[in-house]
Design an enzyme around this catalytic site. Structure first.
Site, PDB file in Angstrom:
ATOM      1  N   MET A  33      88.972 -32.083 -35.770  1.00 41.42           N
ATOM      2  CA  MET A  33      89.940 -32.750 -36.642  1.00 41.42           C
ATOM      3  C   MET A  33      91.338 -32.179 -36.384  1.00 41.42           C
ATOM      4  SD  MET A  33      87.967 -33.657 -40.132  1.00 41.42           S
ATOM      5  CE  MET A  33      88.159 -32.102 -40.951  1.00 41.42           C
ATOM      6  N   GLY A  34      91.528 -31.575 -35.217  1.00 37.66           N
ATOM      7  CA  GLY A  34      92.840 -31.005 -34.906  1.00 37.66           C
ATOM      8  C   GLY A  34      93.051 -29.682 -35.617  1.00 37.66           C
ATOM      9  N   ALA A  35      94.347 -29.308 -35.793  1.00 31.52           N
ATOM     10  CA  ALA A  35      94.687 -27.973 -36.329  1.00 31.52           C
ATOM     11  C   ALA A  35      93.911 -26.928 -35.527  1.00 31.52           C
ATOM     12  CB  ALA A  35      94.382 -27.885 -37.826  1.00 31.52           C
ATOM     13  N   GLY A  39      88.761 -20.813 -32.259  1.00 30.56           N
ATOM     14  CA  GLY A  39      87.373 -21.289 -32.366  1.00 30.56           C
ATOM     15  C   GLY A  39      87.192 -22.585 -31.572  1.00 30.56           C
ATOM     16  N   HIS A  40      88.167 -23.494 -31.709  1.00 35.03           N
ATOM     17  CA  HIS A  40      88.087 -24.755 -30.949  1.00 35.03           C
ATOM     18  C   HIS A  40      88.183 -24.488 -29.454  1.00 35.03           C
ATOM     19  CE1 HIS A  40      89.719 -26.285 -34.920  1.00 35.03           C
ATOM     20  NE2 HIS A  40      88.678 -27.056 -34.743  1.00 35.03           N
ATOM     21  N   ASP A 154      79.943 -24.306 -38.774  1.00 39.37           N
ATOM     22  CA  ASP A 154      79.401 -25.359 -39.631  1.00 39.37           C
ATOM     23  C   ASP A 154      77.950 -25.566 -39.209  1.00 39.37           C
ATOM     24  OD1 ASP A 154      81.862 -26.497 -41.181  1.00 39.37           O
ATOM     25  OD2 ASP A 154      82.541 -26.199 -39.130  1.00 39.37           O
ATOM     26  N   SER A 189      88.852 -20.702 -39.188  1.00 37.38           N
ATOM     27  CA  SER A 189      88.758 -22.032 -39.795  1.00 37.38           C
ATOM     28  C   SER A 189      90.172 -22.540 -40.014  1.00 37.38           C
ATOM     29  CB  SER A 189      88.042 -21.928 -41.145  1.00 37.38           C
ATOM     30  OG  SER A 189      88.289 -23.081 -41.922  1.00 37.38           O
ATOM     31  N   SER A 190      90.356 -23.834 -39.835  1.00 36.78           N
ATOM     32  CA  SER A 190      91.693 -24.403 -40.078  1.00 36.78           C
ATOM     33  C   SER A 190      92.091 -24.172 -41.526  1.00 36.78           C
ATOM     34  CB  SER A 190      91.698 -25.895 -39.779  1.00 36.78           C
ATOM     35  OG  SER A 190      91.157 -26.109 -38.503  1.00 36.78           O
ATOM     36  N   ARG A 191      91.096 -24.086 -42.408  1.00 37.99           N
ATOM     37  CA  ARG A 191      91.394 -23.932 -43.837  1.00 37.99           C
ATOM     38  C   ARG A 191      91.788 -22.502 -44.196  1.00 37.99           C
ATOM     39  NH1 ARG A 191      87.088 -28.295 -44.590  1.00 37.99           N
ATOM     40  NH2 ARG A 191      88.300 -30.048 -45.369  1.00 37.99           N
TER      41      ARG A 191
HETATM   42  O1  PAF Z   1      83.763 -30.043 -37.761  1.00 39.97           O
HETATM   43  C1  PAF Z   1      84.673 -30.902 -37.721  1.00 39.97           C
HETATM   44  O2  PAF Z   1      85.811 -30.635 -37.342  1.00 39.97           O
HETATM   45  C2  PAF Z   1      84.362 -32.322 -38.189  1.00 39.97           C
HETATM   46  O3  PAF Z   1      83.426 -32.321 -39.214  1.00 39.97           O
HETATM   47  C3  PAF Z   1      83.924 -33.247 -37.039  1.00 39.97           C
HETATM   48  C4  PAF Z   1      82.605 -32.799 -36.419  1.00 39.97           C
HETATM   49  C5  PAF Z   1      85.007 -33.297 -35.974  1.00 39.97           C
HETATM   50  C6  PAF Z   1      83.726 -34.666 -37.570  1.00 39.97           C
HETATM   51  O4  PAF Z   1      84.888 -35.177 -38.122  1.00 39.97           O
END
Ligand code: PAF
Length: 282
Positions: A33-35, A39-40, A154, A189-191
């Protein structure tokens, strides 16, 4: 530095992936979801080990947010995300659709799941997995990757998406990548950006408590005692609300009365309005 191309239309995404497939190249999708954070990037790096081409999707999916949640304030900065991916140099394509590209006028489909979607997150965010399952199914159908990478942060989501892909017969491997943590152990986490300076020391206790629970289980403490201790420890650490602390079968998330191998300890707790989740293998 390799700047990924950006496509916004499913047709553009499909054309690129089809070209790669014709060339015999394996393609990975990293749904986000960006941000983006480290981790990404670790997911992209893991994807790169499994495939010759990597697509990163960036879409803040409204279907997985409840009306009172942070959809409107969720950070969005495509330029920054692309620059970040470019600096890493391992992504080939960014798929960044507008809302109507994935949810055209009159969109009427919603994928409701049982199995690993029952309980835990669903008890506190009942809308969540239907939203995730619907958008991930759309992304997998649009991108047709050989493999999709999701983070173990997650953990329930990872099992849900794996089940979804199997149940819908999607020809894709759903691979998990380990949690990336700050030096304090706080899971990225983005949050985390929502945490104020006074919240951070509290947030940083979450992983410490989980590690203690893992240790206690390994030393033979009962699951019931460990869960109870975990809830109390998080409250004492300063969390305002503990949604759950639970020990589950790592493959199914079924509740175990007695230790079974492998297991996973999972927790969700809130500091003010900020909700954190984390988990560890036993
Ligand atoms: O983990 C996330 O960032 C979201 O839940 C995902 C898997 C991109 C689905 O919108």
């Amino acid at each position: 530095m390799k700047t990924p191309d950006v496509v916004t239309a499913v047709s553009g995404l499909r054309a690129r992936v089809e070209d790669w497939r014709r060339e015999g190249l394996r393609v990975a999708l990293v749904p986000t979801m960006g941000a983006l954070h480290e981790g990404h990037l670790s997911l992209v790096a893991a994807a790169r080990k499994r495939a010759a081409r990597t697509v990163v999707s960036i879409f803040v999916n409204p279907a997985q947010f409840a009306p009172h949640e942070d959809f409107d304030r969720y950070p969005r900065d495509l330029g920054r995300d692309c620059a970040y991916l470019a600096a890493q140099g391992l992504s080939d394509l960014v798929f960044s659709p507008e809302h109507d590209e994935l949810y055209p006028q009159g969109f009427a489909t919603r994928i409701e799941m049982a199995g690993p979607a029952v309980g835990l997150e669903t008890d506190f965010r009942p809308h969540f997995f239907a939203g995730v399952a619907t958008v991930v199914a759309k992304l997998l159908i649009a991108a047709r990757p050989h493999v999709a990478m999701l983070g173990e942060k997650d953990y329930q989501q990872l099992l849900v998406v794996r089940r979804l892909a199997r149940d819908l017969g999607l020809d894709v491997e759903i691979a998990g990548a380990p949690i990336v943590r700050e030096p304090s152990g706080l899971a990225l986490s983005s949050r985390n950006d929502y945490l104020g300076p006074l919240d951070r020391p509290v947030a940083e206790r979450l992983n410490v408590v989980l590690a203690e629970l893992v240790q206690s289980l390994r030393e033979g403490e009962s699951i019931a005692e460990v869960e109870q201790f975990g809830r109390e420890a998080l409250r004492l650490a300063g969390f305002d609300q503990v949604d759950y602390v639970t020990v589950r079968d790592a493959a199914t998330l079924a509740k175990a009365e007695k230790p079974v191998a492998p297991m996973r300890v999972l927790a969700a707790a809130r500091i003010g309005v900020v909700r954190l989740i984390d988990n560890m293998a036993v």
